[in-house]
Design an enzyme around this catalytic site. Structure first.
Site, PDB file in Angstrom:
ATOM      1  N   SER A  79     -24.960 -87.056  -9.645  1.00 18.72           N
ATOM      2  CA  SER A  79     -24.366 -87.834  -8.557  1.00 18.72           C
ATOM      3  C   SER A  79     -24.522 -89.322  -8.794  1.00 18.72           C
ATOM      4  O   SER A  79     -25.494 -89.766  -9.417  1.00 18.72           O
ATOM      5  CB  SER A  79     -25.063 -87.462  -7.241  1.00 18.72           C
ATOM      6  OG  SER A  79     -24.775 -88.413  -6.243  1.00 18.72           O
ATOM      7  N   TYR A  95     -32.320 -86.532  -2.171  1.00 22.25           N
ATOM      8  CA  TYR A  95     -31.102 -86.001  -2.813  1.00 22.25           C
ATOM      9  C   TYR A  95     -30.937 -86.624  -4.206  1.00 22.25           C
ATOM     10  O   TYR A  95     -30.765 -85.924  -5.206  1.00 22.25           O
ATOM     11  CB  TYR A  95     -29.879 -86.295  -1.939  1.00 22.25           C
ATOM     12  CG  TYR A  95     -28.572 -85.978  -2.617  1.00 22.25           C
ATOM     13  CD1 TYR A  95     -28.256 -84.670  -2.976  1.00 22.25           C
ATOM     14  CD2 TYR A  95     -27.652 -86.980  -2.921  1.00 22.25           C
ATOM     15  CE1 TYR A  95     -27.060 -84.370  -3.615  1.00 22.25           C
ATOM     16  CE2 TYR A  95     -26.452 -86.690  -3.552  1.00 22.25           C
ATOM     17  CZ  TYR A  95     -26.165 -85.386  -3.900  1.00 22.25           C
ATOM     18  OH  TYR A  95     -24.976 -85.087  -4.536  1.00 22.25           O
TER      19      TYR A  95
END
Length: 354
Positions: free
Chosen positions: A143, A168
């Site tokens: 990501s 995350y």
């Protein structure tokens, strides 16, 4: 790089009911009609499960597509899938997504993004047991959030990304590190993709453009940060899956270093647009396309529903990807204009929600 032929191969796609996963399956069948796709998804309720069912229903038309409901954190299930179907290519898109959700629900991230990914790596490793050909290429989602609060733009894969600002992001950086270790130890060809904002039909409702749409439909005001001077990398989903499929077909080479030991067949790329869009322009075009799709009334006054506000703490004015490596190695360049992409999103929104 080694060429990976997808024809007549079995491909495992995790997170298959997700936005990018489901679109990837359509692209695989368009590209390699003789392929067999095994899809797994835990169908969790992080967002509207109906949307996931809607995407899955579109995949049922492919006779060689098999859907399995389950979690990649279930080691027995993953071991069973690998021994039964023997996938040649693995695309791991199953992950608990979202930065904000990781602040309140950290367990979900550890389970899916760390334990789940570890199970996939272990299964890839054992796919070579007893002289089997095993997995030719593991492609997995990282990501853009690994860049944290990096000030330098565009974000490059050469930048140091050792300071994640959310759990995350930390799990995604961990995936890259775990994949590197497994590539080195067991010669597993792996490629990580750092995704930037992906949008399009039946996209994720937790994404900003979807939230903007819901607010506009309800007649609420939307806040546009930094007085509209924010720029973000938006990439249309068809462009993204075109990039993913090109990556799947070319695996990092297995080769030995000067010491005779294997060099890790490992790579990480940014996948995005390298063309940051002004947020104000984005929302303007979105509102015009929602009017065109009859989601908003013709006389809708967009000006009255937007509020220009200062920057949020921790936000950066411009984020976008340096995708030159992806272009160099795969000839990949997104081609869908913002208006075309948002038009397709608006039309799908009208169909699904009206």
């Amino acid at each position: 790089m080694s060429t990976v032929n997808l024809e007549n191969k079995t491909i495992l796609v995790t997170g298959v009911a997700g936005f990018i996963g489901s679109n990837l399956v359509k692209k695989i069948y368009q590209d390699a009609p003789s392929a067999t796709v095994i899809g797994i998804d835990n169908m969790n309720a992080y967002y509207d499960v109906e949307l996931k069912n809607f995407r899955l229903a579109e995949l049922e038309k492919y006779s060689t597509f098999t859907f399995l409901k389950g979690s990649i954190a279930d080691k027995e299930l993953i071991t069973e899938i690998f021994s039964k179907y023997k996938p040649s290519v693995v695309v791991n898109f199953a992950a608990q997504a979202g930065v904000r959700y990781s602040i309140t629900n950290p367990d979900a991230y550890v389970e899916s993004n760390l334990i789940g990914f570890f199970n996939i790596l272990e299964a890839c490793r054992h796919s070579y047991d007893s002289g089997e050909n095993g997995v030719e290429h593991l492609v997995y989602a990282s990501s853009s959030s690994v860049y944290g609060s990096n000030k330098k733009v565009p974000y490059s894969t050469d930048d140091k990304v050792d300071n994640p600002v959310s759990l995350y992001a930390a799990t995604k950086k961990s995936n890259e590190l775990m994949a590197h270790a497994y590539s080195k130890l067991y010669n597993i060809p792996s490629t990580g993709l750092r995704f930037f904002t992906v949008y399009g039909p039946a996209g994720r409702p937790d994404m900003a453009y979807f939230g903007f749409t819901n607010k506009l439909v309800k007649g609420e005001t939307i806040k546009i940060f930094n007085y509209g001077n924010c720029k973000r990398d938006f990439t249309y989903v068809d462009d993204i899956v075109e990039g993913v499929i090109r990556v799947m077909k070319k695996a990092p080479d297995r080769k030995n270093g000067e010491d005779g030991l294997p060099l890790p067949p490992y790579a990480v790329y940014n996948i995005g647009n390298q063309n940051p869009e002004n947020l104000l322009d984005f929302v303007q075009i979105l509102s015009e396309e929602l009017i065109r799709a009859n989601v908003l009334p013709e006389d809708y006054d967009f000006e009255a529903h937007k509020e220009l506000v200062p920057m949020q703490p921790g936000d950066v004015p411009v984020t976008y990807a340096d995708t030159s490596a992806l272009e160099r190695d795969f000839g990949y360049k997104p081609s869908t204009s913002l208006r075309t992409g948002l038009r397709k999103f608006a039309e799908c929104y009208a169909e699904f929600y009206k």
